[in-house]
Design an enzyme around this catalytic site. Structure first.
Site, PDB file in Angstrom:
ATOM      1  N   TYR A   1       0.853  -1.187   0.000  1.00 50.17           N
ATOM      2  CA  TYR A   1       0.000   0.000   0.000  1.00 50.17           C
ATOM      3  C   TYR A   1       0.887   1.235   0.000  1.00 50.17           C
ATOM      4  O   TYR A   1       1.807   1.350   0.809  1.00 50.17           O
ATOM      5  CB  TYR A   1      -0.924   0.036   1.219  1.00 50.17           C
TER       6      TYR A   1
ATOM      7  N   ASP B   1       9.436   2.743  -0.743  1.00 49.92           N
ATOM      8  CA  ASP B   1       8.387   3.478  -0.028  1.00 49.92           C
ATOM      9  C   ASP B   1       8.681   3.319   1.465  1.00 49.92           C
ATOM     10  O   ASP B   1       8.305   2.308   2.067  1.00 49.92           O
ATOM     11  CB  ASP B   1       6.997   2.945  -0.384  1.00 49.92           C
TER      12      ASP B   1
ATOM     13  N   LYS C   1       4.953  10.141   7.695  1.00 48.84           N
ATOM     14  CA  LYS C   1       4.732   9.668   9.072  1.00 48.84           C
ATOM     15  C   LYS C   1       5.743  10.264  10.060  1.00 48.84           C
ATOM     16  O   LYS C   1       5.660  11.445  10.397  1.00 48.84           O
ATOM     17  CB  LYS C   1       4.713   8.139   9.101  1.00 48.84           C
TER      18      LYS C   1
HETATM   19  P1  KE4 Z   1      -0.634   8.828   3.719  1.00 45.71           P
HETATM   20  O1  KE4 Z   1      -1.128   9.386   2.419  1.00 45.71           O
HETATM   21  O2  KE4 Z   1      -1.728   8.075   4.469  1.00 45.71           O
HETATM   22  O3  KE4 Z   1       0.113   9.828   4.584  1.00 45.71           O
HETATM   23  O4  KE4 Z   1       0.492   7.718   3.388  1.00 45.71           O
HETATM   24  C1  KE4 Z   1       0.141   6.652   2.533  1.00 45.71           C
HETATM   25  C2  KE4 Z   1       1.105   5.514   2.780  1.00 45.71           C
HETATM   26  C3  KE4 Z   1       2.156   5.329   1.894  1.00 45.71           C
HETATM   27  N1  KE4 Z   1       3.052   4.331   2.077  1.00 45.71           N
HETATM   28  C4  KE4 Z   1       2.957   3.497   3.131  1.00 45.71           C
HETATM   29  C5  KE4 Z   1       3.970   2.403   3.298  1.00 45.71           C
HETATM   30  C6  KE4 Z   1       1.902   3.644   4.068  1.00 45.71           C
HETATM   31  O5  KE4 Z   1       1.821   2.793   5.127  1.00 45.71           O
HETATM   32  C7  KE4 Z   1       0.967   4.676   3.902  1.00 45.71           C
HETATM   33  C8  KE4 Z   1      -0.198   4.875   4.848  1.00 45.71           C
HETATM   34  N2  KE4 Z   1      -0.370   3.860   5.831  1.00 45.71           N
HETATM   35  C9  KE4 Z   1      -1.719   3.683   6.349  1.00 45.71           C
HETATM   36  C10 KE4 Z   1      -1.752   2.570   7.402  1.00 45.71           C
HETATM   37  N3  KE4 Z   1      -0.918   1.488   7.169  1.00 45.71           N
HETATM   38  C11 KE4 Z   1      -2.266   4.941   6.907  1.00 45.71           C
HETATM   39  C12 KE4 Z   1      -3.511   4.788   7.750  1.00 45.71           C
HETATM   40  C13 KE4 Z   1      -4.736   5.226   7.036  1.00 45.71           C
HETATM   41  O6  KE4 Z   1      -4.833   5.004   5.819  1.00 45.71           O
HETATM   42  O7  KE4 Z   1      -5.611   5.791   7.717  1.00 45.71           O
END
Ligand code: KE4
Length: 441
Positions: A156, A251, A279
């Site tokens: 993801y 990533d 993050k």
């Molecule tokens: P954001 O757009 O949510 O800041 O980041 C996306 C993203 C990109 N790459 C990785 C490896 C990620 O884990 C994420 C976002 N992670 C999720 C939970 N595993 C965020 C939680 C959510 O979607 O509410």
């Protein structure tokens, strides 16, 4: 184990149930991000009133030990004072200018000093992990003149159309839309392969010879539960990308500054061509970043033809939180203690599961971990999907009843923070032993 004691400082207000009803009237699914709906664990969503250290205080006045950690950012624990003070100080000087600031330069300098992919390279600040990966793949395509992006099934990378691709019918086939609203054309150049499978990666390169712009990978998978790379996997991807002239893009939105100050690139000794961050880099504020090889990054506007922009990119408040977080991590690197604490949790839960006769495999990498309800290792997304997610949901509920909040999905990673002290770990293991006995009963 006694139920979670009410927080003595809790202020009376609407409880989670009332807030959920109000939220449902104005927010799709009652949330601003799907996983917060707690639907994967069949529980009503929690609402948080405030947080400090390893604890969240819920709108119901309960104080729970938190392993969501804001999905990664809270590596110092919640509300770390140096970060709070830095945010306060920055806010006093204004919230956003649309003109560059010294702080965003200092922050970029710190990123480039810490992450191996950024050494001697360039970095661009954005506002989320999604924006970082979406921009990185556009840049990879623009810099190489190629169109295919290879990603892992179960990986993801945020919700950009091209990355919401599910695995196609066969190995190394073109992706199919992973969400309504994503047209087939948006994923027609996204190749989806199994994680931890170098043969599949090689097949993707051979099948799409000369047209693979980049391989985008979570170096430690955290969105199918915590699945570390098998020995040789990341070096193998590095070799294949070099051999076929594609960019290797890590990533590290989740693993950056989580596994080590230099993230997975440092932890595994593999240097990607580009890295995506978020993050922890923002210390809990909206911030993402992508960067790497100077010759690639110089293709970005205004230096080059690949366009990307953002009103709040390099926002002074987010940058202040990120810089204070990185400075705290550099001043007192918590990684040895985080690793030991996570090892203690993993071993304790494994022993408790064995004693209760419940098949559990705890997988971890540094301070990321996941308890999979299965009796075999979980190497990729198919393995993760084959685990007993209903048992996980029951475990999640039993832990929450005992004041321990795990991420509300079997396909997420738990995070240990520097604020999770021995007493918190003891309480977690006590709750886990009781919860696992509940499951076995
Ligand atoms: P954001 O757009 O949510 O800041 O980041 C996306 C993203 C990109 N790459 C990785 C490896 C990620 O884990 C994420 C976002 N992670 C999720 C939970 N595993 C965020 C939680 C959510 O979607 O509410």
């Amino acid at each position: 184990m006694a139920a979670t004691p009410p927080d003595p400082d809790a202020t009376p207000g609407p409880n989670s149930r009332d807030l959920a009803a109000r939220a449902a009237a104005v927010l799709p699914g009652g949330v601003n991000s799907p996983v917060r709906a707690f639907r994967a664990v069949d529980e009503p969503p929690l609402f948080v009133e405030r947080a400090a250290g390893p604890h969240l205080v819920t709108a119901d006045g309960a104080r729970v030990i938190d392993y969501i950690g804001s999905w990664g950012p809270a590596i110092l624990g919640h509300a770390p004072q140096p970060v709070i003070h830095a945010v306060r100080r920055a806010a006093e000087g204004g919230l956003s200018f649309g003109v560059s600031t010294a702080a965003e330069v200092a922050f970029a300098e710190r990123l480039c000093a810490l992450h191996p992919a950024l050494e001697g390279g360039l970095v661009r600040l954005v506002n989320s992990g999604t924006e970082a990966t979406m921009s990185a793949i556009r840049l990879a395509r623009g810099a190489t003149g190629r169109t295919k992006i290879v990603k892992m099934d179960g990986g993801y990378h945020g919700h950009a159309d091209a990355l919401l691709a599910a695995a196609g019918s066969g190995a190394a086939t073109l992706g199919i839309p992973g969400s309504a609203g994503v047209p087939p054309g948006a994923v027609a150049d996204t190749v989806v392969i199994p994680y931890n499978d170098l043969d599949a990666a090689r097949a993707a390169f051979e099948r799409h010879a000369g047209d693979v712009a980049a391989v985008l990978v979570e170096p430690v998978a955290g969105n199918m539960g915590c699945i570390p790379p098998e020995p040789g996997y990341l070096p193998g991807l590095r070799e294949l990308c070099t051999q076929f002239g594609a960019l290797l893009v890590f990533d590290e939105v989740m693993t950056g500054f989580r596994l080590a100050l230099g993230g997975a690139a440092e932890r595994f000794g593999v240097r990607p061509d580009l890295v995506c961050l978020g993050k922890i880099a923002g210390g809990g504020m909206p911030l993402g970043a992508y960067g790497g090889r100077r010759d690639v990054m110089e293709r970005l506007a205004p230096a080059g033809p690949v366009y990307q922009a953002g009103t709040l990119s390099g926002n002074p408040i987010a940058v202040a939180a990120g810089l204070a977080t990185l400075e705290a991590l550099c001043d007192a690197p918590p990684y040895d203690r985080l690793r030991a604490a996570t090892e203690r949790l993993a071993d304790g839960i494994t022993q408790a599961a064995r004693a209760a006769g419940v098949p559990v495999v705890v997988q971890r990498c540094e301070s990321m971990w996941t308890a999979f309800f299965t009796d075999r290792p979980v190497r990729n997304y198919d393995d993760a999907k084959a685990t007993d997610t209903r048992a996980f949901a029951r475990f999640h509920a039993a832990m929450l009843r005992r004041g321990v909040l795990l991420p509300p999905s079997a396909f997420e990673a738990c995070f240990v923070s520097a604020a999770h002290d021995d007493d918190v770990l003891d309480r977690t293991l006590e709750a886990a032993a009781e919860a696992l006995r509940d499951l076995a009963a």
